[in-house]
Design a protein around this motif. Structure first.
Motif, PDB file in Angstrom:
ATOM      1  N   THR A 253       0.828  -1.207   0.000  1.00 21.73           N
ATOM      2  CA  THR A 253       0.000   0.000   0.000  1.00 21.73           C
ATOM      3  C   THR A 253       0.859   1.254   0.000  1.00 21.73           C
ATOM      4  O   THR A 253       0.536   2.247  -0.676  1.00 21.73           O
ATOM      5  CB  THR A 253      -0.925   0.001   1.223  1.00 21.73           C
ATOM      6  OG1 THR A 253      -1.668  -1.219   1.261  1.00 21.73           O
ATOM      7  CG2 THR A 253      -1.893   1.173   1.166  1.00 21.73           C
ATOM      8  N   GLN A 254       1.960   1.230   0.735  1.00 20.54           N
ATOM      9  CA  GLN A 254       2.878   2.369   0.740  1.00 20.54           C
ATOM     10  C   GLN A 254       3.453   2.606  -0.659  1.00 20.54           C
ATOM     11  O   GLN A 254       3.504   3.744  -1.134  1.00 20.54           O
ATOM     12  CB  GLN A 254       4.008   2.131   1.732  1.00 20.54           C
ATOM     13  CG  GLN A 254       5.037   3.255   1.754  1.00 20.54           C
ATOM     14  CD  GLN A 254       6.232   2.927   2.633  1.00 20.54           C
ATOM     15  OE1 GLN A 254       6.417   1.780   3.068  1.00 20.54           O
ATOM     16  NE2 GLN A 254       7.056   3.918   2.906  1.00 20.54           N
ATOM     17  N   LEU A 255       3.884   1.548  -1.310  1.00 15.68           N
ATOM     18  CA  LEU A 255       4.457   1.680  -2.654  1.00 15.68           C
ATOM     19  C   LEU A 255       3.403   2.131  -3.665  1.00 15.68           C
ATOM     20  O   LEU A 255       3.706   2.880  -4.602  1.00 15.68           O
ATOM     21  CB  LEU A 255       5.076   0.352  -3.083  1.00 15.68           C
ATOM     22  CG  LEU A 255       6.313  -0.071  -2.282  1.00 15.68           C
ATOM     23  CD1 LEU A 255       6.672  -1.515  -2.567  1.00 15.68           C
ATOM     24  CD2 LEU A 255       7.483   0.851  -2.594  1.00 15.68           C
ATOM     25  N   PHE A 256       2.168   1.672  -3.484  1.00 15.65           N
ATOM     26  CA  PHE A 256       1.087   2.125  -4.364  1.00 15.65           C
ATOM     27  C   PHE A 256       0.854   3.626  -4.199  1.00 15.65           C
ATOM     28  O   PHE A 256       0.708   4.358  -5.180  1.00 15.65           O
ATOM     29  CB  PHE A 256      -0.190   1.355  -4.047  1.00 15.65           C
ATOM     30  CG  PHE A 256      -1.408   1.881  -4.750  1.00 15.65           C
ATOM     31  CD1 PHE A 256      -1.628   1.600  -6.085  1.00 15.65           C
ATOM     32  CD2 PHE A 256      -2.328   2.678  -4.076  1.00 15.65           C
ATOM     33  CE1 PHE A 256      -2.751   2.097  -6.738  1.00 15.65           C
ATOM     34  CE2 PHE A 256      -3.450   3.172  -4.713  1.00 15.65           C
ATOM     35  CZ  PHE A 256      -3.656   2.883  -6.056  1.00 15.65           C
ATOM     36  N   THR A 257       0.825   4.088  -2.947  1.00 16.70           N
ATOM     37  CA  THR A 257       0.654   5.525  -2.690  1.00 16.70           C
ATOM     38  C   THR A 257       1.809   6.314  -3.272  1.00 16.70           C
ATOM     39  O   THR A 257       1.620   7.386  -3.872  1.00 16.70           O
ATOM     40  CB  THR A 257       0.547   5.780  -1.180  1.00 16.70           C
ATOM     41  OG1 THR A 257      -0.469   4.946  -0.624  1.00 16.70           O
ATOM     42  CG2 THR A 257       0.216   7.229  -0.907  1.00 16.70           C
ATOM     43  N   LEU A 258       3.027   5.810  -3.093  1.00 21.51           N
ATOM     44  CA  LEU A 258       4.209   6.460  -3.663  1.00 21.51           C
ATOM     45  C   LEU A 258       4.090   6.588  -5.172  1.00 21.51           C
ATOM     46  O   LEU A 258       4.354   7.660  -5.750  1.00 21.51           O
ATOM     47  CB  LEU A 258       5.452   5.660  -3.286  1.00 21.51           C
ATOM     48  CG  LEU A 258       6.760   6.012  -4.007  1.00 21.51           C
ATOM     49  CD1 LEU A 258       7.260   7.376  -3.576  1.00 21.51           C
ATOM     50  CD2 LEU A 258       7.821   4.942  -3.747  1.00 21.51           C
ATOM     51  N   THR A 259       3.684   5.515  -5.841  1.00 19.68           N
ATOM     52  CA  THR A 259       3.565   5.531  -7.306  1.00 19.68           C
ATOM     53  C   THR A 259       2.520   6.536  -7.764  1.00 19.68           C
ATOM     54  O   THR A 259       2.745   7.275  -8.731  1.00 19.68           O
ATOM     55  CB  THR A 259       3.200   4.125  -7.813  1.00 19.68           C
ATOM     56  OG1 THR A 259       4.178   3.185  -7.352  1.00 19.68           O
ATOM     57  CG2 THR A 259       3.156   4.093  -9.332  1.00 19.68           C
ATOM     58  N   MET A 260       1.390   6.569  -7.085  1.00 21.04           N
ATOM     59  CA  MET A 260       0.347   7.515  -7.469  1.00 21.04           C
ATOM     60  C   MET A 260       0.816   8.953  -7.315  1.00 21.04           C
ATOM     61  O   MET A 260       0.570   9.804  -8.180  1.00 21.04           O
ATOM     62  CB  MET A 260      -0.907   7.267  -6.631  1.00 21.04           C
ATOM     63  CG  MET A 260      -1.630   5.981  -6.943  1.00 21.04           C
ATOM     64  SD  MET A 260      -2.271   5.930  -8.641  1.00 21.04           S
ATOM     65  CE  MET A 260      -3.457   7.284  -8.588  1.00 21.04           C
ATOM     66  N   VAL A 261       1.508   9.257  -6.227  1.00 18.66           N
ATOM     67  CA  VAL A 261       1.989  10.623  -6.005  1.00 18.66           C
ATOM     68  C   VAL A 261       3.001  11.020  -7.083  1.00 18.66           C
ATOM     69  O   VAL A 261       2.928  12.124  -7.649  1.00 18.66           O
ATOM     70  CB  VAL A 261       2.619  10.748  -4.602  1.00 18.66           C
ATOM     71  CG1 VAL A 261       3.323  12.097  -4.443  1.00 18.66           C
ATOM     72  CG2 VAL A 261       1.554  10.589  -3.525  1.00 18.66           C
TER      73      VAL A 261
END
Length: 546
Positions: A241-249
């Motif tokens: 989930t952290q990496l997904f948020t990072l990618t979206m940002v």
């Protein structure tokens, strides 16, 4: 001349990217034109002449910045003196005469161009000493372009080189895969689930005491039993989930134009800062899931979450940094710098992990207290008290590895066209700038991954296999394995000119970390899609039964 070659103090992003900037000997004062100005003079030895010639063969280039505008050009050129294409028949010219043309609007620099004067370069074909004068001209030209639009040229230029039609073809290819995934899911729904729902309603109208459940309905008591290694699964979901948020940002920042070619420093800075800040997201998700599974030692789970991705990344970085140090490469960092970087990251990231974990634990406790009456709806499954039903033997194509291969091939086929361009830009001369196309492709990829995961989990429950927790995660993350296989294919058979242990180790090492991140990120996507799907159909089944 010593002052002209004064080194710039490097930022953290420049250290990580290996940039070692120095002040160039070219003096470009605002609105001051120059003719035949000598930047410096140097006598090249035979060895230096040979090194320059080898650099021209390998298409080396130099990169400079003027008012934050990038300048990227080759250091020389070569041409064939005859018909035979052997390298012994080539003439090598070192560019020593540069002409700067600087465009300005009032008191602002808009653009800088350079060109080399034909016939005024230095012939370095032979191995002998050469006395070289590096000469330059400076011209200024006023234009009407607004200052806030001066970066548009650098954003558009790569798309022309990569052909914008290529990006549209990638989007169309992704949409085709999406249509196939939707078709498969609809077929499964109408031929497996909807038929059983209709059958249940029919029997319920005839007999309210109907108790003979069949197929996927009979594992209602088992489908939500606790998974094995629940702490590891919670940590993987937190990191994903952290990496997904990072990618979206990062993609959103790219869409609004925060990054431009030839300068990777803003991108690296954004990655470092965003990854640190999103530690709170990892802590919250991991602790929420862990407490949902009935775990009690949430601090130990937070430690596992923090090390699950950062640990392998740090290990790979240290290993590759040691290899770079043996080659005395500029990208190698001293040990004290690495220690400082790790301590600073821990100083900021650890409190965010704890903050997210504390919020996740508090919110999950509140939710569990409110949903005490709903435990009957889940058939006491989260307590793990009831023994799970024995799983029947399934056909070979329904086994773990074949389904994992199938789960990854559909999403990978949707991005393989765009992936080639991204990998080439990542390891090439310039940054990838088509973030709008990449953002659309990423959203479509999320949808495809979710649909394929739901379809495969649907097949499992229809075959009365209730062990879906880890499989849903691995199915979604299997795209990372395909991407790494593509990287190896790219390295061996496609456009890569990399050679030597230094380049190969950096490529394989960092791409392994990227593919591991993809595994965690899309594994979390697949898990969430499967969980929401199963929760919906089994809650519907429970309500229809009551």
């Amino acid at each position: 001349m010593a002052d002209n070659f004064k080194k710039k103090n490097r930022t953290l992003s420049e250290l990580l990217s290996g940039d070692n900037l120095i002040k160039a000997p070219y003096e470009l004062e605002f609105l001051v034109e120059k003719r035949l100005e000598i930047a410096c003079s140097k006598t090249l030895t035979k060895e230096e002449v040979s090194q320059f010639r080898e650099a021209i063969k390998r298409n080396y280039y130099f990169q400079m910045y003027y008012d934050d505008l990038p300048i990227l050009e080759s250091i020389g050129e070569s041409y064939n003196r005859g018909i035979i294409t052997d390298m012994d028949n080539y003439t090598f010219i070192l560019h020593t005469y540069i002409q700067f043309e600087i465009l300005f609007n009032k008191d602002r620099v808009i653009e800088i161009k350079i060109q080399f004067i034909p016939g005024l370069g230095k012939d370095i074909t032979e191995d002998k000493e050469k006395c070289v004068d590096f000469v330059y001209n400076v011209y200024w030209k006023e234009v009407d372009t607004a200052f806030d639009k001066r970066m548009e040229k650098y954003l558009v230029a790569p798309s022309r080189r990569n052909h914008i039609e290529f990006n549209w073809f990638a989007i169309i290819n992704t949409c085709e895969s999406l249509i196939v995934a939707i078709g498969i899911l609809l077929k499964l729904y109408f031929h497996a689930l909807k038929k059983d729902f209709s059958e249940r309603l029919h029997y319920k109208e005839l007999n309210n005491n109907y108790q003979h459940e069949r197929r996927w309905k009979c594992i209602l008591d088992d489908v939500f039993t606790l998974p094995a290694h629940k702490s590891l699964l919670a940590a993987a979901l937190g990191s994903g989930t952290q990496l997904f948020t990072l990618t979206m940002v990062i993609l959103i920042l790219g869409v609004i134009g925060m990054f431009y070619p030839y300068n990777r420093v803003p991108l690296l800075t954004a990655l470092i800062i965003t990854y640190t800040i999103t530690s709170s997201v990892a802590g919250y998700t991991a602790t929420s899931v862990y407490c949902y599974f009935g775990g009690t030692n949430w601090l130990r789970n937070l430690l596992l979450t923090g090390c699950l991705f950062t640990g392998p990344l740090l290990f790979t970085f240290c290993l590759l940094n040691s290899i770079a140090s043996t080659y005395k490469a500029s990208i190698a960092l001293p040990l004290n710098t690495i220690i400082k970087f790790v301590l600073v990251w821990m100083f900021f990231a650890t409190p965010l992990y704890l903050l997210g974990g504390f919020i996740g634990k508090s919110s999950q406790t509140e939710v569990q207290a409110q949903s005490q009456n709903n435990k009957d709806e889940l058939k006491a499954s989260l307590t793990g008290v009831k023994a799970s039903r024995k799983i029947l033997k399934v056909p070979r194509f329904m086994c773990y590895l074949p389904q994992m291969a199938l789960a990854g091939i559909f999403p990978f086929s949707a991005i393989c066209v765009e992936l080639s361009s991204v990998v080439y830009s990542l390891w090439g001369y310039e940054n990838y700038t088509q973030y709008k196309f990449l953002f659309v492709t990423f959203i479509l990829l999320l949808i495809i991954t979710a649909l394929i995961n739901v379809g495969l989990i649907c097949c499992k429950i229809v075959s009365k296999d209730h062990k879906w927790w880890w499989r849903s995660f691995v199915y979604g993350g299997s795209i990372g394995l395909y991407v790494y296989a593509f990287c190896i294919h790219y390295l061996l058979y496609k456009r890569s000119d990399m050679s030597g242990s230094l380049q190969l180790s950096f490529f394989l090492g960092y791409m392994a970390c990227i593919c591991y991140a993809l595994f965690l990120m899309f594994g979390s996507v697949g898990f969430l899609a499967s969980y929401l799907f199963l929760r919906q159909i089994y809650h519907s089944l429970h309500y229809s039964k009551t």
